[in-house]
Design a protein around this motif. Structure first.
Motif, PDB file in Angstrom:
ATOM      1  N   TYR A  38      36.116  38.277  37.201  1.00  0.00           N
ATOM      2  CA  TYR A  38      36.139  39.164  35.941  1.00  0.00           C
ATOM      3  C   TYR A  38      37.500  39.318  35.524  1.00  0.00           C
ATOM      4  CZ  TYR A  38      31.177  40.218  37.007  1.00  0.00           C
ATOM      5  OH  TYR A  38      29.899  40.199  37.548  1.00  0.00           O
ATOM      6  N   ASP A  39      38.634  39.486  36.375  1.00  0.00           N
ATOM      7  CA  ASP A  39      39.736  39.839  36.140  1.00  0.00           C
ATOM      8  C   ASP A  39      40.560  39.446  37.214  1.00  0.00           C
ATOM      9  OD1 ASP A  39      41.947  40.971  34.907  1.00  0.00           O
ATOM     10  OD2 ASP A  39      41.279  43.207  35.164  1.00  0.00           O
ATOM     11  N   SER A  40      41.926  39.689  36.840  1.00  0.00           N
ATOM     12  CA  SER A  40      43.198  39.473  38.049  1.00  0.00           C
ATOM     13  C   SER A  40      44.380  40.070  37.587  1.00  0.00           C
ATOM     14  CB  SER A  40      43.304  37.839  38.494  1.00  0.00           C
ATOM     15  OG  SER A  40      43.895  37.051  37.316  1.00  0.00           O
ATOM     16  N   GLY A  41      45.369  40.070  38.400  1.00  0.00           N
ATOM     17  CA  GLY A  41      46.595  40.456  38.014  1.00  0.00           C
ATOM     18  C   GLY A  41      47.424  41.011  39.337  1.00  0.00           C
ATOM     19  N   GLU A  42      48.429  41.971  38.776  1.00  0.00           N
ATOM     20  CA  GLU A  42      49.240  42.489  40.091  1.00  0.00           C
ATOM     21  C   GLU A  42      49.326  43.912  39.600  1.00  0.00           C
ATOM     22  OE1 GLU A  42      53.043  40.603  40.526  1.00  0.00           O
ATOM     23  OE2 GLU A  42      52.341  38.740  41.486  1.00  0.00           O
ATOM     24  N   ASP A  43      49.428  44.691  40.848  1.00  0.00           N
ATOM     25  CA  ASP A  43      49.747  46.088  40.656  1.00  0.00           C
ATOM     26  C   ASP A  43      50.577  46.566  41.928  1.00  0.00           C
ATOM     27  OD1 ASP A  43      49.457  48.732  39.695  1.00  0.00           O
ATOM     28  OD2 ASP A  43      47.426  48.514  39.367  1.00  0.00           O
ATOM     29  N   THR A  46      47.099  33.519  43.404  1.00  0.00           N
ATOM     30  CA  THR A  46      47.200  33.706  42.077  1.00  0.00           C
ATOM     31  C   THR A  46      46.144  32.171  41.338  1.00  0.00           C
ATOM     32  OG1 THR A  46      49.013  34.859  41.758  1.00  0.00           O
ATOM     33  CG2 THR A  46      48.214  33.705  39.640  1.00  0.00           C
ATOM     34  N   ARG A  47      46.592  31.194  41.947  1.00  0.00           N
ATOM     35  CA  ARG A  47      46.122  29.972  41.527  1.00  0.00           C
ATOM     36  C   ARG A  47      44.518  29.920  41.761  1.00  0.00           C
ATOM     37  NH1 ARG A  47      49.984  27.165  44.247  1.00  0.00           N
ATOM     38  NH2 ARG A  47      48.876  26.803  46.130  1.00  0.00           N
ATOM     39  N   VAL A  92      51.270  43.697  44.593  1.00  0.00           N
ATOM     40  CA  VAL A  92      50.330  42.991  45.364  1.00  0.00           C
ATOM     41  C   VAL A  92      49.313  42.310  44.162  1.00  0.00           C
ATOM     42  CG1 VAL A  92      48.284  43.111  46.964  1.00  0.00           C
ATOM     43  CG2 VAL A  92      50.251  44.487  47.275  1.00  0.00           C
ATOM     44  N   PRO A  93      49.071  40.968  44.417  1.00  0.00           N
ATOM     45  CA  PRO A  93      47.992  40.335  43.335  1.00  0.00           C
ATOM     46  C   PRO A  93      46.616  40.846  43.768  1.00  0.00           C
ATOM     47  CG  PRO A  93      49.148  38.581  45.000  1.00  0.00           C
ATOM     48  CD  PRO A  93      49.629  39.949  44.941  1.00  0.00           C
ATOM     49  N   TYR A  94      45.941  40.748  42.851  1.00  0.00           N
ATOM     50  CA  TYR A  94      44.259  41.261  43.068  1.00  0.00           C
ATOM     51  C   TYR A  94      43.463  40.415  42.203  1.00  0.00           C
ATOM     52  CZ  TYR A  94      44.638  43.881  38.551  1.00  0.00           C
ATOM     53  OH  TYR A  94      44.666  44.188  37.316  1.00  0.00           O
ATOM     54  N   ILE A  95      42.321  40.115  42.489  1.00  0.00           N
ATOM     55  CA  ILE A  95      41.214  39.438  41.943  1.00  0.00           C
ATOM     56  C   ILE A  95      40.217  40.214  41.760  1.00  0.00           C
ATOM     57  CG2 ILE A  95      39.703  37.421  41.719  1.00  0.00           C
ATOM     58  CD1 ILE A  95      41.799  35.857  43.512  1.00  0.00           C
ATOM     59  N   VAL A  96      39.476  40.629  40.578  1.00  0.00           N
ATOM     60  CA  VAL A  96      38.244  41.237  40.541  1.00  0.00           C
ATOM     61  C   VAL A  96      36.935  40.297  40.233  1.00  0.00           C
ATOM     62  CG1 VAL A  96      37.111  43.185  39.120  1.00  0.00           C
ATOM     63  CG2 VAL A  96      39.426  43.153  39.425  1.00  0.00           C
ATOM     64  N   MET A  97      36.136  40.378  41.340  1.00  0.00           N
ATOM     65  CA  MET A  97      34.998  39.514  41.189  1.00  0.00           C
ATOM     66  C   MET A  97      33.693  40.365  41.133  1.00  0.00           C
ATOM     67  SD  MET A  97      36.203  37.439  44.168  1.00  0.00           S
ATOM     68  CE  MET A  97      36.836  38.694  45.204  1.00  0.00           C
ATOM     69  N   LYS A 101      24.916  31.777  46.141  1.00  0.00           N
ATOM     70  CA  LYS A 101      26.491  31.880  45.558  1.00  0.00           C
ATOM     71  C   LYS A 101      27.495  31.484  46.546  1.00  0.00           C
ATOM     72  CE  LYS A 101      25.451  34.733  41.915  1.00  0.00           C
ATOM     73  NZ  LYS A 101      25.996  34.710  40.703  1.00  0.00           N
ATOM     74  N   VAL A 102      28.380  30.572  45.896  1.00  0.00           N
ATOM     75  CA  VAL A 102      29.486  30.115  46.775  1.00  0.00           C
ATOM     76  C   VAL A 102      30.888  31.006  46.284  1.00  0.00           C
ATOM     77  CG1 VAL A 102      31.289  28.087  47.129  1.00  0.00           C
ATOM     78  CG2 VAL A 102      28.682  27.720  46.994  1.00  0.00           C
ATOM     79  N   MET A 103      31.637  31.406  47.349  1.00  0.00           N
ATOM     80  CA  MET A 103      32.671  32.129  46.941  1.00  0.00           C
ATOM     81  C   MET A 103      33.856  31.653  47.862  1.00  0.00           C
ATOM     82  SD  MET A 103      31.567  35.569  49.304  1.00  0.00           S
ATOM     83  CE  MET A 103      30.889  35.488  50.787  1.00  0.00           C
ATOM     84  N   ASP A 104      35.007  32.222  47.456  1.00  0.00           N
ATOM     85  CA  ASP A 104      36.328  32.100  48.042  1.00  0.00           C
ATOM     86  C   ASP A 104      36.878  30.682  47.937  1.00  0.00           C
ATOM     87  OD1 ASP A 104      38.796  32.544  49.454  1.00  0.00           O
ATOM     88  OD2 ASP A 104      37.619  32.838  51.571  1.00  0.00           O
ATOM     89  N   PHE A 105      37.182  30.332  46.585  1.00  0.00           N
ATOM     90  CA  PHE A 105      37.530  29.003  46.511  1.00  0.00           C
ATOM     91  C   PHE A 105      39.361  28.884  46.821  1.00  0.00           C
ATOM     92  CE2 PHE A 105      33.716  28.560  44.471  1.00  0.00           C
ATOM     93  CZ  PHE A 105      33.549  27.165  44.293  1.00  0.00           C
ATOM     94  N   GLY A 106      39.677  29.854  47.644  1.00  0.00           N
ATOM     95  CA  GLY A 106      41.148  29.825  47.797  1.00  0.00           C
ATOM     96  C   GLY A 106      41.437  28.581  48.594  1.00  0.00           C
TER      97      GLY A 106
END
Length: 180
Positions: free
Chosen positions: A97-102, A79-80, A109-114, A175-180
């Motif tokens: 673009y978006d995030s949440g849980e479903d 989530t962070r 489960v949390p999700y991230i829309v990219m 493009k740099v990704m995955d800032f987890g």
């Protein structure tokens, strides 16, 4: 978005928690995102191509792995990531673009829309081809440094910069990704 490839990624079978059969055709985001196919998986998540049915565009949806979905520390970290990267708006950073849980297969489960980025990771380029010529390597490094400088100006440290987390788009952009 091009996560680490499925084959040879060093991820255990437990990481293959959702699999193509579990989610393809399924929806997350209160029915907004329809999963079309799995793009890959990493240490904490699986990434699917999906259709944003509201806006009619193709996106990438990152789902926390099923085996980590009940772990509060993993959920908080995931989530962070969404919250921190969502504040970044830079051409060399994959957009969130978006995030949440479903609820997915009975689990919250949390999700991230990219942004879905078409291209190849540096890892893919290094494994399947000769090293890029020095001029191209300098352009790539410059793009990565630009993305990291921008994120640092906004108080965000990447913590996992590696060839699998840098993608070169089909048009040659970095493009740099995955800032987890």
């Amino acid at each position: 978005m091009a996560p680490e490839p499925e084959a040879g990624g060093g991820v255990s079978d437990a990481a293959d928690s959702w699999g193509d059969n579990g989610l393809v055709g399924g929806m997350v985001g209160d029915g907004r995102y329809r999963m079309t196919h799995r793009l890959g998986r990493g240490g904490m998540a699986e990434v699917f191509a999906a259709e944003d049915v509201r806006l009619g565009r193709i996106v990438a949806v990152k789902l926390l792995r099923a085996d980590l979905a009940e772990d509060p520390v993993s959920k908080a970290r995931f989530t962070r990531e969404a919250q921190s990267v969502a504040g970044l708006n830079h051409h060399a950073v994959v957009a969130v673009y978006d995030s949440g849980e479903d609820t997915v297969n009975g689990q919250t489960v949390p999700y991230i829309v990219m942004e879905l980025v078409e291209g190849r990771t540096i890892r893919d380029l290094l494994v399947s081809a000769e090293a890029p010529p020095p001029e191209q390597a300098l352009i790539i490094v410059s793009g990565v440094l630009e993305a990291l400088a921008y994120s640092h100006q906004h108080g965000i440290v990447h913590r996992d910069i590696k060839p699998a987390n840098v993608i070169i788009t089909d048009t040659g952009a970095v493009k740099v990704m995955d800032f987890g």
